[in-house]
Design an enzyme around this catalytic site. Sequence first.
Site, PDB file in Angstrom:
ATOM      1  N   HIS A   1      -4.695 -33.007   4.417  1.00  0.00           N
ATOM      2  CA  HIS A   1      -6.150 -33.086   4.338  1.00  0.00           C
ATOM      3  C   HIS A   1      -6.741 -33.727   5.590  1.00  0.00           C
ATOM      4  O   HIS A   1      -6.461 -34.882   5.892  1.00  0.00           O
ATOM      5  CB  HIS A   1      -6.507 -33.923   3.100  1.00  0.00           C
TER       6      HIS A   1
ATOM      7  N   GLU B   1      -5.706 -28.996   6.898  1.00  0.00           N
ATOM      8  CA  GLU B   1      -7.074 -28.653   6.481  1.00  0.00           C
ATOM      9  C   GLU B   1      -8.043 -29.327   7.421  1.00  0.00           C
ATOM     10  O   GLU B   1      -7.766 -30.422   7.932  1.00  0.00           O
ATOM     11  CB  GLU B   1      -7.293 -29.123   5.033  1.00  0.00           C
TER      12      GLU B   1
ATOM     13  N   HIS C   1     -16.047 -34.132   9.432  1.00  0.00           N
ATOM     14  CA  HIS C   1     -16.327 -33.973   8.004  1.00  0.00           C
ATOM     15  C   HIS C   1     -17.785 -34.247   7.642  1.00  0.00           C
ATOM     16  O   HIS C   1     -18.445 -33.444   7.001  1.00  0.00           O
ATOM     17  CB  HIS C   1     -15.426 -34.890   7.180  1.00  0.00           C
TER      18      HIS C   1
END
Length: 289
Positions: free
Chosen positions: A38, A65, A80
Amino acid sequence: MHARAVAATTTALLGTATLLLPAPQARAGSAQPTVIAHRGASAYAPENTLEAVDKAAELGIDWVENDVQRTKDGELVVVHDDNLKRTTDAEEVFPDRAPWKVKDFTAAEIARLDAGSWFGPAYADARVPTLKQYMGRVELHHQKLLLEIKNSELYPGIEQETLKVLDNEGWLDGPHLESRLIVQSFSADSVRTVHELKPAVKTGLLGTPAVADLDGYAAFTDQINPSYGSVSAGYVASVHAVEGAHGKPLEVFTWTVNDAGTAQLVAGYGVDGIITNTPDVVRDALPAG
């Protein structure tokens, strides 16, 4: 990824889903879930940086990811949050630019920022990578990519621009499309757009849509990717019972699982992938497949 709901129409009560099918332990003959790092191996290196990709590779993790947004001058960058405060020193470098939104900064300005010291002094040289730079590092390690388009409502046309970068970097050829690339989003409209623009791309819808709505989403997606707290064996089985956009059962990649016990639990539900900040912990918790 945020644990916020996609929309009222794409969220179902867990109890509703679990009543639809019995709770099998796993699909018969199913392989162990894919482990996805992640934002890179973000428990060990600053998230969404090239260093986090390197750490995932060092741990032997094939899948990473990331999150993609767009700068003021149209560059796609890997970050993000929709602002730069949490993971860079934007407040110090640009004290008069509050609220430090990604979309309000040029790529050159973002490239000046320290994207690692918040994580630890050893990472003071880390920067927010462009998508092109990120793709280059993933390719260097022969890894695979689960790419999330973030906040698409802020960036009209970002789906086409993302596909253009992927194409320019050689990621829309047969081998990458077959087994090395998935594009996902919380926005059903964004996922649909990617599918319409490039039907060969494997796609995922983030969230936990109602089972009754799965057939509609299956027209343009290949995965339903929910938070681990919102899934059960019954829900996973219900998703698997629906054929996705490429004629195969819909898959389930769940997030964000960071401990061995939860990894074993969701693996027992039959999920196809586990997205985690601690990919080594999750991998080692699963029986050898």
